[in-house]
Design an enzyme around this catalytic site. Structure first.
Site, PDB file in Angstrom:
ATOM      1  N   LYS A 159       0.827  -1.199   0.000  1.00  0.00           N
ATOM      2  CA  LYS A 159       0.000   0.000   0.000  1.00  0.00           C
ATOM      3  C   LYS A 159       0.869   1.260   0.000  1.00  0.00           C
ATOM      4  O   LYS A 159       0.704   2.151  -0.831  1.00  0.00           O
ATOM      5  CB  LYS A 159      -0.934   0.013   1.225  1.00  0.00           C
ATOM      6  CG  LYS A 159      -1.969   1.105   1.172  1.00  0.00           C
ATOM      7  CD  LYS A 159      -2.564   1.432   2.515  1.00  0.00           C
ATOM      8  CE  LYS A 159      -1.681   2.435   3.213  1.00  0.00           C
ATOM      9  NZ  LYS A 159      -2.246   2.990   4.435  1.00  0.00           N
ATOM     10  N   ASP A 173      -6.320   0.834   0.651  1.00  0.00           N
ATOM     11  CA  ASP A 173      -6.424   1.236   2.058  1.00  0.00           C
ATOM     12  C   ASP A 173      -7.838   0.882   2.534  1.00  0.00           C
ATOM     13  O   ASP A 173      -8.579   0.186   1.825  1.00  0.00           O
ATOM     14  CB  ASP A 173      -6.135   2.743   2.211  1.00  0.00           C
ATOM     15  CG  ASP A 173      -7.279   3.603   1.713  1.00  0.00           C
ATOM     16  OD1 ASP A 173      -8.109   3.094   0.916  1.00  0.00           O
ATOM     17  OD2 ASP A 173      -7.379   4.765   2.118  1.00  0.00           O
TER      18      ASP A 173
END
Ligand code: SF4
Length: 280
Positions: free
Chosen positions: A179, A198
């Protein structure tokens, strides 16, 4: 009788085709009911054996994806990462700090933090304990201070003080998973290497039935298959903004959402279309 013409024979069953009985007059469909086994009429049985039309709804059909992207473009034209930063290093630190915090909270902390420690070398010279007080308010400050100081030391020692622009090198830094790497690569280096998954992207991808997975790794893989590569970073930012503005976790603002009539999420607060129980 002319040659070649065979006179019609009585039916062995006693039922002449086309003969209307009292029952068939009451229920005209009965004549068309196919029979199987002895006496079955093959053309009618074949018709009955045709498979039923399946529900053709495909949530990841290209035409639906295009429509979602079009509406996101209208809603969130030109959005980018909400974390304030001036360098790749600042973006990396801010992204690490945002993992268990909000972007607003991180943006309150980082100006003072980067004022106090302007370079990656300054961070590399710290111990995690020295950094803790400066990032305490972002939550998980013990872990995050280890990650930030560890990443700074490795960048200084292995990458000549420069944040690397390769996925595998970024993933080798302490505290950096896909991420964070995707945020840095997509936002700073303009490289579409993956989709940022996310909490917002996770939730909205499931609500929009773009994935049925529940873990970031598989969600990202699903999204990478259906979203055009050149859109990966922008799509991530747009969905994150959508998650902040309208498609919030507890009570999404569906009545105000331009995606409403193509969204079948089970936890919609208002709907003009059917709900899909698994879309959540
Ligand atoms: S309609 Fe509701 S659940 Fe669906 S994307 Fe919009 S805000 Fe989210």
């Amino acid at each position: 009788m002319p040659r070649g013409i065979t006179p019609r024979q009585p039916s062995r069953t006693g039922h002449h085709e086309g003969t209307r009985t009292a029952a068939s007059r009451k229920n005209p469909g009965a004549l068309r009911t196919p029979r199987t086994g002895e006496g079955a009429r093959p053309h009618l049985v074949r018709a009955a054996a045709k498979p039923r039309r399946k529900n053709s709804y495909n949530p990841t059909a290209p035409v639906r994806i295009e429509e979602i992207l079009k509406r996101l473009d209208t809603l969130y034209a030109g959005v980018t990462c909400a974390l304030h930063h001036k360098t790749a290093w600042e973006l990396l630190v801010a992204t690490i700090l945002s993992a268990q915090s909000t972007d607003v909270r991180v943006n309150m902390v980082t100006p003072e933090l980067f004022g106090k420690y302007p370079t990656v070398q300054d961070f590399a010279a710290l111990t995690p304990e020295q950094l803790q007080p400066d990032i305490r308010s972002t939550g998980f400050f013990r872990n995050n201070s280890k990650s930030v100081v560890g990443a700074a030391k490795k960048i200084v020692s292995d990458f000549n003080g420069q944040v690397p622009d390769q996925m595998d090198q970024l993933l080798a830094l302490p505290g950096v998973a896909r991420k964070t790497a995707n945020v840095v690569l997509g936002t700073w280096f303009k490289k579409n290497e993956g989709v940022v998954v996310d909490t917002h992207v996770h939730r909205i991808s499931r609500r929009l039935e773009l994935t049925s997975h529940d873990d970031p790794k598989n969600i990202e893989q699903d999204l990478m298959k259906i979203i055009p590569r050149e859109r990966w970073t922008l799509f991530s930012h747009q969905v994150i903004w959508h998650g902040r503005k309208l498609c919030i976790a507890r009570r999404p603002k569906c009545a105000d959402c331009p995606l409403e009539n193509i969204c079948h999420a089970a936890d919609k607060t208002w709907s003009t279309v059917e709900i899909h129980k698994k879309a959540k």
